[in-house]
Design an enzyme around this catalytic site. Sequence first.
Site, PDB file in Angstrom:
ATOM      1  N   HIS A 280     -48.690  69.168   8.839  1.00  0.00           N
ATOM      2  CA  HIS A 280     -48.193  67.886   9.332  1.00  0.00           C
ATOM      3  C   HIS A 280     -46.814  67.530   8.775  1.00  0.00           C
ATOM      4  CE1 HIS A 280     -48.350  63.969  11.083  1.00  0.00           C
ATOM      5  NE2 HIS A 280     -48.244  63.358   9.929  1.00  0.00           N
ATOM      6  N   CYS A 281     -46.327  68.264   7.781  1.00  0.00           N
ATOM      7  CA  CYS A 281     -45.093  67.851   7.111  1.00  0.00           C
ATOM      8  C   CYS A 281     -43.855  68.603   7.565  1.00  0.00           C
ATOM      9  CB  CYS A 281     -45.260  67.996   5.587  1.00  0.00           C
ATOM     10  SG  CYS A 281     -46.437  66.830   4.874  1.00  0.00           S
ATOM     11  N   ILE A 282     -43.779  69.882   7.240  1.00  0.00           N
ATOM     12  CA  ILE A 282     -42.522  70.614   7.410  1.00  0.00           C
ATOM     13  C   ILE A 282     -42.067  70.708   8.866  1.00  0.00           C
ATOM     14  CG2 ILE A 282     -41.298  72.760   6.894  1.00  0.00           C
ATOM     15  CD1 ILE A 282     -43.196  73.188   4.583  1.00  0.00           C
ATOM     16  N   VAL A 284     -42.511  68.541  11.148  1.00  0.00           N
ATOM     17  CA  VAL A 284     -42.371  67.200  11.714  1.00  0.00           C
ATOM     18  C   VAL A 284     -41.346  66.347  10.981  1.00  0.00           C
ATOM     19  CG1 VAL A 284     -43.614  65.037  12.147  1.00  0.00           C
ATOM     20  CG2 VAL A 284     -44.750  67.230  12.565  1.00  0.00           C
ATOM     21  N   ASP A 285     -41.500  66.255   9.659  1.00  0.00           N
ATOM     22  CA  ASP A 285     -40.744  65.274   8.880  1.00  0.00           C
ATOM     23  C   ASP A 285     -39.228  65.389   8.985  1.00  0.00           C
ATOM     24  OD1 ASP A 285     -43.253  64.535   8.198  1.00  0.00           O
ATOM     25  OD2 ASP A 285     -43.168  65.278   6.138  1.00  0.00           O
TER      26      ASP A 285
END
Length: 443
Positions: A280-282, A284-285
């Site tokens: 969910h992080c790399i 998307v963020d």
Amino acid sequence: MSLVEEFRTRIESRQALIGIIGLGYVGLPLALEFVTSGFRVLGFDIDSSKVEALSAGRSYIHRIEALSIVQARAHGFRATSDIAELSECDALLLCVPTPLLANHEPDMSYVTSTVEALAPHVCNGQLVVLESTTWPGTTAELVVPTLERLGPARVLRTDDADDRGVMVAFSPEREDPGNTTTPRRAIPKVLGGFDQRATECAAALYSAVFERTVSMSSPAAAEMTKLLENIYRGVNIALVNELKQLCLAMNLDIWEIIDAAATKPFGFQAFYPGPGIGGHCIPVDPFYLTWRAKQFGQQTRFIELAGEVNEAMPAFVVETTRRALERNHIALAQAKVLVLGVAYKRDLDDLRESPALTVIQLFEQAGADVSYNDPFFDKVGTGRKYALERTSTPLDQVSNFDAVVLTTDHSSYDYAALVEASKLFIDTRNATRGIVSDKIIRC
């Protein structure tokens, strides 16, 4: 007694009730940490099936055992789908998704809808903390105005002498799924309050669970900190993904080269290539900051380029497979392909943004007959960005496929046996290192 002193007293005495909003991969582990530290915890989720499972002592996350849920319930944990009950809490921690829209712009619908639903139930003296990764300014420009517009209580500001109000802060989650070496409580907790009282109370709250807290000058500074952490990883992964393709063209082993570079005791940190990036992080963020930067007339070229490189990796895997099949006189459009591992990371039951899903879709678009195997997913249905609707293929059928493509290197796989049984083995994770076989194509 001041608001801060009263809040600290309730935290230190463990009289405080902690509300966790969103009981997914971030919220549920966080709730269990607070219970372990002696707090009563009220968990809220709009998904009634999660509430039912937790109320029955069951877990829906692989790395969290059912026994942990049973023990938590015996020590003050309860789950609910009634948001009105959160008015009883001293602190409210929002752990809801912040995904991307199709055009790479932030999807703030989960944060917005959660804060709108929560606002009427927020009371004076409560601490509201957003933990969802987001663009710098979200807490001040979205959360605070929404609470004040729809709630009965005002949000405390720096120049307010009166303590009657709601405290608001931001503290980014720093979950590292699959990490079994660093205890969650040993990961420092970054935080920033909308005013000093919120900062001090958030620090008091998290200090009761985490070994170290890092107080920032503002929520926006804390929001930017989380983005920097993930952008740093995304850019460096893109670098090694690009170098992997160059090394393959030059007949060099990128894995050997990374390992050698990692022997340098300063100035280098090892990152490793793969079939793309997931979680969910790399993936998307970084685009949250790219979107935000445009509002300030700034261009984030490194971030955008890294995103392009990483997002192109699934297509590179499919193209490598196509060329390898053609050397075996098989067209990709007529090939049977087995994708090994659909989780985004080794030994996890998490599909979020998994590059394997994109690899499967690209194979399907090329006309291949695609199946998958994953020990953590007996079935894969339909999600935000995929529609597989199929079941996991047993590994004893490996020999029936023209190509086996490893996308997630689960530790339960016997790679020597899989290579032996396969006709062609595409390794995107260097899992077959040390195995000598003409069947192996590393990419």
